[in-house]
Design an enzyme around this catalytic site. Structure first.
Site, mmCIF file in Angstrom:
data_model
loop_
_atom_site.group_PDB
_atom_site.id
_atom_site.type_symbol
_atom_site.label_atom_id
_atom_site.label_comp_id
_atom_site.label_asym_id
_atom_site.label_seq_id
_atom_site.Cartn_x
_atom_site.Cartn_y
_atom_site.Cartn_z
ATOM 1 N N HIS A 379 -6.610 -0.496 17.006
ATOM 2 C CA HIS A 379 -6.208 -0.482 15.775
ATOM 3 C C HIS A 379 -6.520 -1.904 15.019
ATOM 4 O O HIS A 379 -6.032 -1.965 13.855
ATOM 5 C CB HIS A 379 -4.856 -0.187 15.541
ATOM 6 C CG HIS A 379 -4.436 1.125 15.941
ATOM 7 N ND1 HIS A 379 -4.156 2.220 14.811
ATOM 8 C CD2 HIS A 379 -3.941 1.753 16.987
ATOM 9 C CE1 HIS A 379 -3.594 3.292 15.391
ATOM 10 N NE2 HIS A 379 -3.493 3.117 16.608
ATOM 11 N N LYS A 570 1.638 -3.397 1.105
ATOM 12 C CA LYS A 570 1.346 -3.409 2.380
ATOM 13 C C LYS A 570 1.793 -4.523 3.013
ATOM 14 O O LYS A 570 2.463 -5.380 2.295
ATOM 15 C CB LYS A 570 -0.120 -3.296 2.702
ATOM 16 C CG LYS A 570 -1.155 -4.264 1.732
ATOM 17 C CD LYS A 570 -2.556 -4.354 1.803
ATOM 18 C CE LYS A 570 -3.061 -3.283 0.931
ATOM 19 N NZ LYS A 570 -4.013 -2.408 1.848
ATOM 20 N N ARG A 571 1.725 -4.646 4.549
ATOM 21 C CA ARG A 571 2.273 -5.862 4.791
ATOM 22 C C ARG A 571 1.716 -7.255 4.220
ATOM 23 O O ARG A 571 0.364 -7.094 3.928
ATOM 24 C CB ARG A 571 2.139 -6.064 6.417
ATOM 25 C CG ARG A 571 2.895 -5.064 7.078
ATOM 26 C CD ARG A 571 4.309 -5.451 7.141
ATOM 27 N NE ARG A 571 4.765 -6.909 7.879
ATOM 28 C CZ ARG A 571 5.641 -6.708 8.902
ATOM 29 N NH1 ARG A 571 6.106 -5.754 9.345
ATOM 30 N NH2 ARG A 571 5.890 -7.834 9.582
ATOM 31 N N LYS A 576 -5.347 -9.420 4.129
ATOM 32 C CA LYS A 576 -5.163 -8.353 3.412
ATOM 33 C C LYS A 576 -5.479 -9.079 1.717
ATOM 34 O O LYS A 576 -5.414 -8.234 0.852
ATOM 35 C CB LYS A 576 -3.993 -7.840 3.333
ATOM 36 C CG LYS A 576 -3.752 -6.992 4.542
ATOM 37 C CD LYS A 576 -2.532 -6.291 4.858
ATOM 38 C CE LYS A 576 -2.247 -5.623 6.246
ATOM 39 N NZ LYS A 576 -2.834 -4.346 6.468
ATOM 40 N N THR A 678 -4.095 2.854 5.510
ATOM 41 C CA THR A 678 -3.738 4.130 5.410
ATOM 42 C C THR A 678 -3.118 4.373 3.924
ATOM 43 O O THR A 678 -3.046 5.360 3.385
ATOM 44 C CB THR A 678 -2.891 4.655 6.313
ATOM 45 O OG1 THR A 678 -1.867 3.720 6.669
ATOM 46 C CG2 THR A 678 -3.535 5.069 7.577
ATOM 47 N N LYS A 682 -3.280 7.257 0.746
ATOM 48 C CA LYS A 682 -1.840 7.679 0.037
ATOM 49 C C LYS A 682 -2.122 7.409 -1.505
ATOM 50 O O LYS A 682 -1.765 8.222 -2.238
ATOM 51 C CB LYS A 682 -0.655 7.041 0.374
ATOM 52 C CG LYS A 682 -0.186 7.130 2.132
ATOM 53 C CD LYS A 682 0.607 6.378 2.745
ATOM 54 C CE LYS A 682 0.604 6.396 4.196
ATOM 55 N NZ LYS A 682 1.255 5.316 4.724
HETATM 56 N N1 GPQ Z 1 -2.197 -1.986 12.616
HETATM 57 CL CL1 GPQ Z 1 -3.077 -3.737 16.016
HETATM 58 C C1 GPQ Z 1 -0.722 -2.158 12.395
HETATM 59 O O1 GPQ Z 1 -0.075 -1.874 11.548
HETATM 60 N N2 GPQ Z 1 -0.316 -2.774 13.290
HETATM 61 C C2 GPQ Z 1 -0.917 -3.357 14.505
HETATM 62 O O2 GPQ Z 1 -0.208 -3.938 15.424
HETATM 63 C C3 GPQ Z 1 -2.252 -3.068 14.505
HETATM 64 C C4 GPQ Z 1 -3.025 -2.482 13.532
HETATM 65 C C5 GPQ Z 1 -2.630 -1.227 11.664
HETATM 66 C C6 GPQ Z 1 -4.177 -1.704 10.941
HETATM 67 O O3 GPQ Z 1 -4.075 -3.153 10.359
HETATM 68 C C7 GPQ Z 1 -4.440 -0.672 9.874
HETATM 69 O O4 GPQ Z 1 -5.907 -1.133 9.420
HETATM 70 C C8 GPQ Z 1 -4.631 0.705 10.482
HETATM 71 O O5 GPQ Z 1 -4.800 1.594 9.170
HETATM 72 C C9 GPQ Z 1 -3.310 0.893 11.028
HETATM 73 O O6 GPQ Z 1 -2.981 0.174 12.103
HETATM 74 C C10 GPQ Z 1 -3.354 2.577 11.682
HETATM 75 O O7 GPQ Z 1 -4.401 2.709 12.463
#
Ligand code: GPQ
Length: 836
Positions: A379, A570-571, A576, A678, A682
């Site tokens: 991810h 988002k976080r 970002k 994601t 949405k």
């Molecule tokens: N992502 Cl490695 C997280 O939310 N937490 C994590 O620890 C890691 C990845 C996210 C990633 O930043 C997004 O781009 C993805 O859409 C999401 O995972 C699901 O795949």
């Protein structure tokens, strides 16, 4: 959160005339009403005078759970009888969000529940707000796991989500004087009606100690692990109901407790404190979710959490297999185990240990089963987010696992040498043990070596994975790699979150679209229908009003629902680039101050997101957003045309208000950094237009919706890499752009921090002298692109057309599509119809 309000109610009404309706399973209004009153009386047991709104929530939740229980048991029995292969989704996070509304939707009894409550004098919408959401995840990764559980059940695939029952989930965020404050998430405080404790389902997990070698009866050399501590894991099950089907799967979360018998020695020797301490240490394992997502921080307890839940889960699978009378040799035919990032990747080693040390399989046989069983989803490409564990820490906690890793590595590196003879640099790069600097175990390498399938989460991300982080592994095993673009559940994020749009879609398309999102394409024809566009706009504006009310209640900021709602939730993370968004806002602010007659589209800039508590820059960015908001919202020269709001405590619950209210979705990460995203999906589902870079799934969103319906800006991944290689100097961007210089100076002057010029110095300095995510390099393109957005907004009819096309072309981003791909191409898991 305030405690539930006490309200007085009439005594429960007994419904007579329930003849053929089972109060525990009937779906009609009368049965639900009876069930709620029964649960109020027999499960909760407050006298009417002390019955609260929360009690109604709890009673309805229990009534709904009874209906699911019925389906759940039938699902388990069906899967058992049909001997079906089961997906086991291993994830350290499941960000489920509130259950009640979603379960009513999936069971198809929202109207019935609403009517039943109304007859009891209660309003379903108010009762729904009583739910404290289980926040057992940080962000995208945990929410993805929850969407996938929804799709697995809806697509009738046998599945279990295995994870951790954190006593405290992600912290609640409050904003104090513009700063983030973290409040402990006591989500279990008033009980959890959705889980069923299974004290009889327990497994024991070892820690620390040492290993011993011995010869068994048959004369084979074997290893015994003599642990220092044993922790007991107990299962808590939450049923996950599919939409429009009877299938109801299981989310099984493990909770840690002390092992009683372990205390005796200490008690007998009078070391009472030692015994109590052991108990406390054991129970600490599942206490709290680590609030850092990317990167994870390498803490001893975090490795303990990972091993704990993975070991419980694998032991559980083996136990169920033997209950079914299936030989352990057939493990991989019965279980497809997916690793949600590297967090559960210790499972590769644990399965080897269970098979070799405990079930006495020979190594080659065990390894074949292991590789056939596991799949690994990556991810992130951020190098600082790739998990590694320092060798001494790893050895202290998992001495036997380190030995097994050495053996896996020895055999693996022999293979590498056989394939690429003489290439010792490659051998060092691929080793499971990192040797530069402090020696460490590389979890991504372990996951890659131990899995027959490896995937990224968007097309671009999967390509970059093969070209960078896992390049050597791709060259070794190209057939293991594939892409599985993420998806989100249209049930929660469209049907539930946006009831107005749901009704319109039902009217236009019939009621199958939530399980067949390709049908949304039929909306394309409607985009040219002026009456349809009017309805579309009315729904969007009502959603904006609903969000504006929420924001007013939580921030005292009043937003006008006729303005353009420009949203980034988002976080908070530098990659970002929430600060890029802020630079645009300040630019616009300055332009308005300089030129009061400037014609701009009035906009509300809305932010939300949590920062990891130890992430200095992310916390400053939150303060910056709030500082800019305070100044702008109070300035009568501009506040009739622009406002800024930070929604505190972004979570699944308020996300369901936010996505449907967006006109513009901000997806502005540095190209190559966001694996997929994601939230972008949405927003699209709900008819927002995207302003974004060519990053993650944005690329595919743009492909689907068409370039003319997407606001693209910024450097590409290749350009980013090129600039970095050549040496990036953000000061050049400032020197060549006087507007950017003025904006940075204004922020640096204390203008947005009540004259305190220190507060944002670190942010401005970081951008000026380092800018690792090329904020300044993309600034001019972003501002120009926002001008195109502004101009497009002026043409209401065309904006609405584009909005409709976004929803119409969002079908690809349903998690059903993603889960079908996983089932067909990685897991080989078939549907099983469940009858009642
Ligand atoms: N992502 Cl490695 C997280 O939310 N937490 C994590 O620890 C890691 C990845 C996210 C990633 O930043 C997004 O781009 C993805 O859409 C999401 O995972 C699901 O795949």
């Amino acid at each position: 959160k305030p405690p539930p309000k006490q309200i007085k109610i009439a005594p429960p009404v007994t419904t007579t005339g329930l003849t053929d309706v089972d109060v525990r399973s009937g779906m009609q209004v009368a049965a639900l009403k009876q069930a709620v009153t029964d649960h109020l009386r027999y499960s909760i047991g407050h006298p009417p005078v002390a019955t609260t709104l929360h009690d109604y929530y709890y009673a309805l939740a229990l009534a709904v759970r009874d209906r699911m229980q019925h389906r759940w048991l039938n699902t388990l029995q069906t899967n058992f009888d049909l001997k079906r292969k089961i997906v086991c989704y291993l994830s350290a996070e499941f960000l489920m969000g509130p259950h009640l509304g979603n379960n009513l939707l999936n069971l198809g009894i929202e109207q019935e529940a609403r009517a039943a409550l109304a007859e009891l004098g209660q309003d379903l919408d108010i009762v729904l707000e009583c739910e404290e959401e289980p926040g057992l995840g940080n962000g995208g990764l945990g929410r993805l796991a929850a969407c996938y559980l929804d799709s697995l059940a809806t697509l009738q695939r046998p599945a279990v989500g295995y994870g951790i029952r954190y006593e405290f989930g992600i912290f609640d965020q409050e904003i104090h004087d513009g700063w983030q404050a973290e409040i402990t998430d006591k989500w279990l405080r008033y009980g959890n009606p959705w889980e069923i404790a299974k004290p009889e389902v327990a497994h024991y997990v070892n820690w620390g100690g040492h290993t011993e070698y011995y010869r068994d009866e048959a004369g084979n050399d074997r290893v015994r692990w003599m642990p220092y501590r044993v922790v007991k894991g107990t299962a808590y099950d939450t049923p996950t109901q599919g939409y429009g089907v009877n299938n109801c799967n299981t989310l099984r979360l493990w909770s840690a407790e002390a092992v009683e018998s372990f205390d005796f020695q200490a008690f007998n020797t009078g070391d009472y404190y030692q015994a109590v301490e052991d108990k406390i240490i054991s129970e600490t394992v599942t206490k709290v979710l680590y609030p850092n997502d990317e990167p994870q921080i390498g803490k001893h307890l975090r490795l303990g959490q990972q091993y704990f839940f993975v070991s419980c889960s694998l032991q559980n699978m083996l136990h169920i297999l033997s209950l079914s009378g299936v030989p352990v040799e057939n493990f991989a035919e019965r279980y497809a185990v997916q690793l949600n990032d590297t967090h559960p990747s210790i499972g590769v080693v644990e399965l080897m240990r269970l098979l070799v040390d405990e079930r006495r399989l020979d190594w080659d046989k065990a390894w074949a089963i292991t590789v056939q069983t596991f799949g690994y989803t990556n991810h992130t490409l951020l190098p600082e987010a790739l998990e590694t564990w320092p060798l001494p820490m790893f050895q202290a906690l998992l001495p036997r696992h380190l030995e097994i890793i050495y053996e896996i590595n020895r055999r693996f590196l022999d293979e590498v040498r056989a394939r690429f003879s003489g290439d010792e640099a490659r051998v060092a790069r691929m080793s499971l043990i990192g040797e530069e600097g402090e020696k460490c175990v590389r979890m991504a390498h372990l996951a890659a070596v131990g899995s027959h399938a490896i995937n990224g989460v968007a097309a671009l991300h999967s390509d970059l994975l093969k070209a960078s982080v896992l390049k050597d592994f791709y060259e070794m095993w190209p057939e293991r790699f594939s892409n599985k673009t993420n998806g989100v559940t249209p049930r929660r994020f469209l049907a539930l979150a946006n009831p107005g749009l749901r009704a319109l879609l039902n009217e236009a398309l019939g009621e199958q679209w939530p399980v067949n999102m390709e049908q949304l394409h039929q909306l394309e024809a409607k985009a040219d229908d002026a009456a349809f566009r009017r309805k579309w706009r009315a729904i969007k504006e009502a959603n904006k009003k609903r969000l504006a009310d929420y924001i007013l209640a939580h921030t005292d900021i009043e937003l006008d629902p006729t303005w353009l709602f420009d949203i980034q939730v988002k976080r908070i993370h530098e990659y970002k680039r929430q600060h890029l968004n802020v630079l645009h806002i300040v630019t616009l602010y300055r332009r308005l101050k300089e030129n009061p007659g400037l014609n701009i589209s009035p906009r509300a800039f809305i932010f939300g997101g949590k920062a990891a508590p130890g992430y200095f820059m992310a916390k400053r960015i939150i303060k910056l957003i709030n500082g800019v908001a305070e100044t702008i919202n109070a300035d009568p020269d501009v506040n009739t045309r622009m406002k800024v709001a930070f929604v505190p405590n972004f979570n699944v619950q308020n996300a369901q208000l936010i996505y449907p209210a967006a006109d513009l979705s901000e997806q502005i990460s540095t190209a190559g950094k966001e694996a997929s995203g994601t939230g972008n999906m949405k927003f699209m589902l709900n008819g927002a237009l995207t302003i974004g870079t060519l990053d993650g799934a944005n690329v595919e969103i743009r492909e689907e919706v068409g370039a003319e319906n997407f606001f693209l800006f910024g450097l590409t991944t290749e350009e980013v890499e090129h600039i970095k290689r050549e040496g990036y100097h953000p000061t050049d961007c400032i020197a060549s752009n006087s507007e950017l210089r003025t904006v940075l100076e204004l922020i640096n002057s204390g203008y947005f921090s009540r004259g305190d010029a220190e507060v944002f110095r670190s942010v401005v300095n970081n951008l000026t002298y380092s800018d690792p995510f090329l904020v300044l390099a993309d600034y001019a393109a972003y501002v120009a692109c926002q001008e195109r957005v502004s101009a497009a907004w002026q043409d209401k009819e065309n904006w609405t057309r584009m909005s409709i096309l976004n929803t119409a072309r969002s079908g690809k981003f349903s998690s059903d599509r993603a889960i079908r791909e996983y089932c067909d191409e990685i897991w080989n898991v078939q549907p099983a119809t469940v009858k009642l």
